[in-house]
Design a protein around this motif. Structure first.
Motif, PDB file in Angstrom:
ATOM      1  N   VAL A 132       0.975  -1.018  -0.004  1.00  0.00           N
ATOM      2  CA  VAL A 132       0.266   0.509  -0.043  1.00  0.00           C
ATOM      3  C   VAL A 132       0.865   0.648   0.375  1.00  0.00           C
ATOM      4  O   VAL A 132       0.304   2.484  -0.632  1.00  0.00           O
ATOM      5  N   GLY A 133       2.345   1.418   0.357  1.00  0.00           N
ATOM      6  CA  GLY A 133       3.044   2.634   0.015  1.00  0.00           C
ATOM      7  C   GLY A 133       3.537   2.913  -0.662  1.00  0.00           C
ATOM      8  O   GLY A 133       3.800   3.302  -1.127  1.00  0.00           O
ATOM      9  N   ALA A 134       2.824   1.869  -1.890  1.00  0.00           N
ATOM     10  CA  ALA A 134       3.399   2.157  -3.500  1.00  0.00           C
ATOM     11  C   ALA A 134       2.064   2.340  -4.094  1.00  0.00           C
ATOM     12  O   ALA A 134       2.941   2.700  -4.921  1.00  0.00           O
ATOM     13  N   LEU A 135       0.888   2.212  -3.824  1.00  0.00           N
ATOM     14  CA  LEU A 135      -0.105   2.878  -4.607  1.00  0.00           C
ATOM     15  C   LEU A 135       0.118   4.467  -4.820  1.00  0.00           C
ATOM     16  O   LEU A 135       1.009   5.515  -3.633  1.00  0.00           O
ATOM     17  N   ASP A 136      -0.241   4.823  -5.747  1.00  0.00           N
ATOM     18  CA  ASP A 136      -0.792   6.232  -5.817  1.00  0.00           C
ATOM     19  C   ASP A 136      -2.206   6.311  -5.999  1.00  0.00           C
ATOM     20  O   ASP A 136      -2.398   6.924  -7.088  1.00  0.00           O
ATOM     21  N   TYR A 137      -2.966   6.527  -4.946  1.00  0.00           N
ATOM     22  CA  TYR A 137      -4.278   6.405  -5.145  1.00  0.00           C
ATOM     23  C   TYR A 137      -4.348   7.282  -4.881  1.00  0.00           C
ATOM     24  O   TYR A 137      -3.806   8.052  -4.572  1.00  0.00           O
ATOM     25  N   PRO A 138      -6.025   8.673  -5.245  1.00  0.00           N
ATOM     26  CA  PRO A 138      -5.896   9.933  -6.081  1.00  0.00           C
ATOM     27  C   PRO A 138      -6.018  10.140  -4.471  1.00  0.00           C
ATOM     28  O   PRO A 138      -6.913   9.520  -3.106  1.00  0.00           O
TER      29      PRO A 138
ATOM     30  N   GLY B 166     -11.788  18.360 -19.477  1.00  0.00           N
ATOM     31  CA  GLY B 166     -10.625  18.897 -19.052  1.00  0.00           C
ATOM     32  C   GLY B 166      -9.718  19.075 -18.211  1.00  0.00           C
ATOM     33  O   GLY B 166      -8.871  19.873 -18.168  1.00  0.00           O
ATOM     34  N   LEU B 167     -10.261  18.030 -16.968  1.00  0.00           N
ATOM     35  CA  LEU B 167      -9.778  17.989 -15.453  1.00  0.00           C
ATOM     36  C   LEU B 167      -8.134  17.654 -15.946  1.00  0.00           C
ATOM     37  O   LEU B 167      -7.602  16.961 -16.574  1.00  0.00           O
ATOM     38  N   GLY B 168      -7.146  18.311 -14.959  1.00  0.00           N
ATOM     39  CA  GLY B 168      -5.931  17.838 -14.954  1.00  0.00           C
ATOM     40  C   GLY B 168      -5.420  16.868 -14.368  1.00  0.00           C
ATOM     41  O   GLY B 168      -6.630  16.023 -13.757  1.00  0.00           O
ATOM     42  N   PRO B 169      -4.184  16.147 -14.731  1.00  0.00           N
ATOM     43  CA  PRO B 169      -4.084  14.566 -13.981  1.00  0.00           C
ATOM     44  C   PRO B 169      -3.765  15.188 -12.160  1.00  0.00           C
ATOM     45  O   PRO B 169      -3.874  15.701 -11.317  1.00  0.00           O
ATOM     46  N   GLN B 170      -3.771  13.936 -12.097  1.00  0.00           N
ATOM     47  CA  GLN B 170      -4.707  14.033 -10.751  1.00  0.00           C
ATOM     48  C   GLN B 170      -3.487  13.985  -9.774  1.00  0.00           C
ATOM     49  O   GLN B 170      -2.617  13.244  -9.648  1.00  0.00           O
ATOM     50  N   LEU B 171      -3.890  14.417  -8.403  1.00  0.00           N
ATOM     51  CA  LEU B 171      -3.157  14.336  -7.460  1.00  0.00           C
ATOM     52  C   LEU B 171      -2.988  13.470  -7.046  1.00  0.00           C
ATOM     53  O   LEU B 171      -3.917  12.665  -5.921  1.00  0.00           O
TER      54      LEU B 171
ATOM     55  N   SER C 101       3.110  11.483  -4.476  1.00  0.00           N
ATOM     56  CA  SER C 101       3.014  13.338  -4.081  1.00  0.00           C
ATOM     57  C   SER C 101       2.512  14.043  -3.188  1.00  0.00           C
ATOM     58  O   SER C 101       2.795  15.322  -2.736  1.00  0.00           O
ATOM     59  N   VAL C 102       2.060  13.528  -1.931  1.00  0.00           N
ATOM     60  CA  VAL C 102       2.095  14.099  -0.022  1.00  0.00           C
ATOM     61  C   VAL C 102       2.543  13.197   0.356  1.00  0.00           C
ATOM     62  O   VAL C 102       2.429  13.388   1.627  1.00  0.00           O
ATOM     63  N   ARG C 103       3.174  11.882  -0.008  1.00  0.00           N
ATOM     64  CA  ARG C 103       3.020  11.308   1.321  1.00  0.00           C
ATOM     65  C   ARG C 103       4.086  11.828   2.312  1.00  0.00           C
ATOM     66  O   ARG C 103       4.331  11.705   3.684  1.00  0.00           O
TER      67      ARG C 103
END
Length: 162
Positions: A10-16, A143-148, A152-154
């Motif tokens: 789960v630490g390697a996941l990049d969930y929204p 036209g939503l931008g790339p999801q955070l 990126s916030v870990r």
């Protein structure tokens, strides 16, 4: 051993990541949320989990509606604001642009994608409580931008640590 494997995966996941806002009619609250998912197509349902240590959790206990904001990479400052500051001592809404949405719940102006959900039920799942939502209103933004994502916030320091 099982916990270590779980944490590795789960630490390697990049969930929204999302910001969830709410009001109980007296107080406003909002927090950064990584535990969230669509959980039914028909009828449409979404589940979002709030930490029991969080000010937003306390306010949501008296709320009937929350707004779930999709974060894209252009609003990483909102992730920092709602993820690193606690509503117990900071009014986050004085530091960002917002307007009252359904039920008076704050809608963040800089998030193009959001929906309001009526809280149908609450589910204690450990250190978080899941709110089962029925979408009642939202944007039809295109036209939503790339999801955070989480990666990126870990490294943010949580604002809700007691």
């Amino acid at each position: 051993m099982a916990a270590e494997g779980f944490e590795t995966v789960v630490g390697a996941l990049d969930y929204p990541m999302f910001v969830v806002t709410t009001t109980d009619g007296r107080r406003r609250a909002g927090c950064l949320v990584g535990f969230a998912a669509q959980c039914s197509i028909d009828p449409p349902r979404f589940m979002v989990w709030l930490s029991k240590n969080n000010h937003t959790f306390q306010v949501a206990a008296g709320a009937s509606t929350v707004v779930v904001h999709r974060l894209d990479t252009s609003v990483s400052g909102l992730a920092e604001l709602f993820g690193s500051h606690t509503g117990f001592d900071t009014d986050k809404f004085t530091r960002c642009a917002w307007h009252p949405g359904p039920g008076g719940v704050p809608v963040l102006d800089d998030c193009a994608g959001w929906f309001a959900g009526e809280i149908l039920s609450r589910h204690d799942t450990g250190d978080h409580v899941g709110l089962l939502l029925r979408p009642v209103e939202g944007t039809s933004a295109t036209g939503l931008g790339p999801q955070l994502g989480f990666q990126s916030v870990r490294d943010l320091s949580p604002g809700n640590e007691a």
